[in-house]
Design an enzyme around this catalytic site. Structure first.
Site, PDB file in Angstrom:
ATOM      1  N   GLY A   1       0.826  -1.196   0.000  1.00  0.00           N
ATOM      2  CA  GLY A   1       0.000   0.000   0.000  1.00  0.00           C
ATOM      3  C   GLY A   1       0.858   1.243   0.000  1.00  0.00           C
ATOM      4  O   GLY A   1       2.091   1.172   0.081  1.00  0.00           O
ATOM      5  N   PRO A   2       0.235   2.416  -0.105  1.00  0.00           N
ATOM      6  CA  PRO A   2       0.987   3.672  -0.154  1.00  0.00           C
ATOM      7  C   PRO A   2       1.789   3.893   1.126  1.00  0.00           C
ATOM      8  O   PRO A   2       1.459   3.360   2.196  1.00  0.00           O
ATOM      9  CB  PRO A   2      -0.110   4.739  -0.303  1.00  0.00           C
ATOM     10  N   SER A   3       2.830   4.714   1.019  1.00  0.00           N
ATOM     11  CA  SER A   3       3.635   5.066   2.196  1.00  0.00           C
ATOM     12  C   SER A   3       2.768   5.780   3.220  1.00  0.00           C
ATOM     13  O   SER A   3       1.872   6.558   2.868  1.00  0.00           O
ATOM     14  CB  SER A   3       4.803   5.959   1.786  1.00  0.00           C
ATOM     15  N   GLY A   4       3.063   5.526   4.496  1.00  0.00           N
ATOM     16  CA  GLY A   4       2.308   6.171   5.563  1.00  0.00           C
ATOM     17  C   GLY A   4       0.986   5.508   5.862  1.00  0.00           C
ATOM     18  O   GLY A   4       0.183   6.043   6.636  1.00  0.00           O
ATOM     19  N   GLY A   5       0.754   4.334   5.303  1.00  0.00           N
ATOM     20  CA  GLY A   5      -0.523   3.667   5.526  1.00  0.00           C
ATOM     21  C   GLY A   5      -0.591   2.882   6.813  1.00  0.00           C
ATOM     22  O   GLY A   5      -1.672   2.423   7.203  1.00  0.00           O
ATOM     23  N   GLY A   6       0.562   2.682   7.488  1.00  0.00           N
ATOM     24  CA  GLY A   6       0.566   1.973   8.764  1.00  0.00           C
ATOM     25  C   GLY A   6       1.152   0.583   8.698  1.00  0.00           C
ATOM     26  O   GLY A   6       1.010  -0.200   9.647  1.00  0.00           O
ATOM     27  N   LYS A   7       1.839   0.272   7.606  1.00  0.00           N
ATOM     28  CA  LYS A   7       2.361  -1.095   7.443  1.00  0.00           C
ATOM     29  C   LYS A   7       3.438  -1.410   8.476  1.00  0.00           C
ATOM     30  O   LYS A   7       3.411  -2.474   9.119  1.00  0.00           O
ATOM     31  CB  LYS A   7       2.936  -1.259   6.025  1.00  0.00           C
ATOM     32  N   THR A   8       4.404  -0.505   8.649  1.00  0.00           N
ATOM     33  CA  THR A   8       5.475  -0.739   9.631  1.00  0.00           C
ATOM     34  C   THR A   8       4.922  -0.743  11.048  1.00  0.00           C
ATOM     35  O   THR A   8       5.376  -1.508  11.911  1.00  0.00           O
ATOM     36  CB  THR A   8       6.574   0.318   9.475  1.00  0.00           C
TER      37      THR A   8
ATOM     38  N   GLU B   1      10.526  -4.323   3.762  1.00  0.00           N
ATOM     39  CA  GLU B   1      11.330  -3.813   2.642  1.00  0.00           C
ATOM     40  C   GLU B   1      12.725  -4.448   2.666  1.00  0.00           C
ATOM     41  O   GLU B   1      13.737  -3.773   2.555  1.00  0.00           O
ATOM     42  CB  GLU B   1      11.441  -2.284   2.717  1.00  0.00           C
TER      43      GLU B   1
END
Length: 605
Positions: A388-395, A518
């Site tokens: 998903g886009p950066s800043g979406g909460g994945k990390t 990543e």
């Protein structure tokens, strides 16, 4: 990630409020020192020696009195001279032993205090470090504890000896001449009128000075650790201005401290010198009247000096005590912060179970929601990719699985049990985490690969892990190979090399759950292909979570979760999402360079 919903306590807001109620209180300071378990026998011997030294010094004026009253060449006997010399030598030896032992006690107290702080810092949760600058924390470990050490090693002996000296001298003086003694004692309430308010002011100044020192240390640590960014951004002037402000603030606090000391010292000296003049004048009158002998007056003056000297030392002690109380309030705040519990819970043994996220929501303190109502299952032994886009909460999602944070609501379960039912140590021991930052510690390549492995690692195991991560290619080209120093944060290695060292570290742990954030982002195309092959071998039979912006790394995943602004907007395989999810389709066409008509043909079919 600078704020966290749980961070209110760990960051110190609650302890700070407690500290506020303790301001100026001696009890927390004494309790903190007692908790460091100082060597009581050694402290007792040191104080006993200090008492002996003081008592000996109280005897000397009496010898002087007798010498003056019956002074003649014939009255001086070798035994008397030898006795006086012996007394001086004994006093010097006892004083030296006392100073050494007390320094030993002080160093022991500070070592134990730093040990407690260091142990505490290592088990504080991640939110604490989100809300506290590293430099400030370092300052608590070094500067604040040094203030405590200075009080014990430099001022405690003078305080104990000073009290004994004053009490003993006053007692003897009352026997010599109670009238002159009462005149002398008028200086005590006058001195207290000066010391008490100035001591309170010194406490406030000291507290501010310690805080500003911590902030300045934080600035230094941050700027120097990112000096390449500073230089690449031409930010030297801006950082100089920031540092100059801290230097100026420290200078201003130093001046405030100097002003208080400039008032305390001369005023106390003035009071005591006036007292000395009055005593000498009044004593002279009484000697001339025959009420006192010349020896009595000399002894009286010597005892007065033994009172004056400790008075200045007591002034210094109380000044330093206020500093130490201010410093320990921050230490106590850190020691009272909420910590991680690594031991409680069951041993995590069966990792081959589905991991379920049920209605998981997370938000940082005073911030918007980062993850909202997440529901999905990670099947055991399979690969689940989160894109998903950066800043979406994945990390942040990975941080929840690692138990760096706790969800605001919802649960993460392993099988039928929530993951916090397992001990933190056993849970994390089963997870291999490779982050996009590829963090390394200062040391050798060998030390970084085996980092956190609580067993003896053979050279064959080390080389196998490096080979599987395709790190051996560049390691064997280095002059010192596995003993090559990587520099601070691995700065001597390229981004791709650091990434492969991190992958080798994860391989060596042989984890049951893999988390790859990543993991191939810093690799060139050739290295990426090689490492992907290595990761495929590693993933075989293991539960794997993968974060990737580059979809080429996750097209073969068993399940892909698409997250936008903290919400799941799509799930399925690559082919399913490619056909049904608009944004995933855009990602795929851009990154995999799939032509638009291919998607249309698939949709028509």
């Amino acid at each position: 990630m600078k704020e966290n919903v749980q961070s209110g306590s760990p960051s110190g807001s609650e302890p700070n409020s407690k500290s506020g109620r303790r301001t100026g209180s001696l009890k927390p300071f004494i309790r903190l020192i007692r908790e460091t378990n100082p060597p009581k026998l050694m402290l007792g011997i040191a104080l006993f020696m200090s008492v002996v030294t003081t008592l000996v010094s109280l005897v000397i004026p009496l010898f002087t009195k007798n010498l003056v009253d019956s002074f003649s060449i014939s009255s001086i006997k070798p035994a008397q001279i030898a006795l006086i010399i012996g007394i001086f030598i004994a006093q010097a030896i006892a004083g030296g032993v006392s100073i050494y032992l007390l320094n030993h006690v002080g160093q022991s107290v500070v070592a134990n205090l730093r040990d407690r702080l260091w142990k505490k810092l290592l088990i504080l949760p991640v939110p604490y470090f989100d809300n506290n600058l590293t430099g400030e924390t370092v300052s608590r470990m070094t500067n604040d504890t040094a203030v405590v050490k200075g009080l014990i090693t430099d001022n405690l002996t003078n305080f104990i000896g000073g009290i004994i000296s004053i009490v003993g001298a006053v007692t003897i003086l009352l026997f010599l001449d109670w009238r002159m003694t009462l005149i002398m004692l008028t200086a005590v309430p006058l001195s207290m009128l000066i010391l008490v308010p100035l001591g309170r002011q010194m406490h406030r100044i000291s507290k501010g000075l310690q805080d500003e020192t911590a902030r300045f240390t934080g600035i230094l640590s941050q700027v120097l650790s990112e000096i390449r960014l500073v230089k690449a951004s031409n930010a030297e002037a801006n950082e100089y201005t920031s540092g100059k402000k801290g230097i100026t603030n420290l200078f201003q606090f130093g001046l405030k401290e100097a002003r208080v000391q400039a008032v305390i010292g001369p005023l106390i000296s003035f009071v005591l010198m006036m007292l000395l003049v009055v005593i000498i004048g009044y004593g002279g009158v009484r000697v001339s009247s025959g009420a006192l002998t010349a020896g009595d007056l000399v002894a009286f003056i010597l005892y007065l000096i033994q009172i004056i000297m400790p008075m200045s030392q007591l002034t210094m002690f109380f000044t330093q005590l206020q500093k130490a109380i201010g410093a320990t309030e921050r230490i106590i705040s850190t020691l009272h912060s909420e910590e991680e519990d690594h031991a409680s819970g069951r041993e995590f043994e069966n990792a081959f179970q589905p991991m379920k996220l049920e209605h998981v929501t997370f938000a940082y303190e005073n911030g918007e929601t980062v993850l909202e109502d997440l529901n999905f299952t990670v099947e055991p032994g399979k690969v689940t990719a989160v894109v998903g886009p950066s800043g979406g909460g994945k990390t942040t999602l990975f941080s929840l699985v690692e138990r760096f944070y706790k969800p605001v609501s919802g649960t993460i379960q392993m099988g039928t049990d929530p993951i916090d039912a397992y001990s933190l140590q056993s849970w994390r021991s089963q997870i291999g985490y490779v982050s996009q930052e590829s963090p390394l510690t200062a040391g050798t390549i060998r030390e970084n690969i085996i980092y956190g492995t609580n067993r003896t690692v053979t050279q064959a195991e080390l080389e196998y892990a490096a080979n599987m991560a395709y790190a051996d290619i560049f390691i064997n080209e280095l002059p010192d190979k596995y003993d090559t120093e990587v520099g601070e944060r691995g700065i001597k290695l390229s981004g791709g090399q650091r990434q492969r060292i991190s992958i080798a570290r994860a391989l060596l742990r042989d984890p049951k759950i893999l988390m790859l954030d990543e993991a191939t982002s810093s690799l060139d195309s050739q290295s990426e292909l090689a490492v992907q092959n290595a990761l495929k071998n590693l993933m075989n039979g293991r539960t794997t979570l993968v974060i990737a912006h580059r979809l080429s790394t996750v097209v073969d995943a068993d399940q892909i979760i698409f997250i936008e602004k903290g919400k799941i907007t799509g799930r399925g395989t690559h082919e399913e999402l490619f056909q049904t999810h608009k944004m995933y389709h855009e990602f795929a066409t851009q990154q995999l360079r799939i032509k638009e008509h291919q998607f249309e043909g698939a949709a028509e079919s």
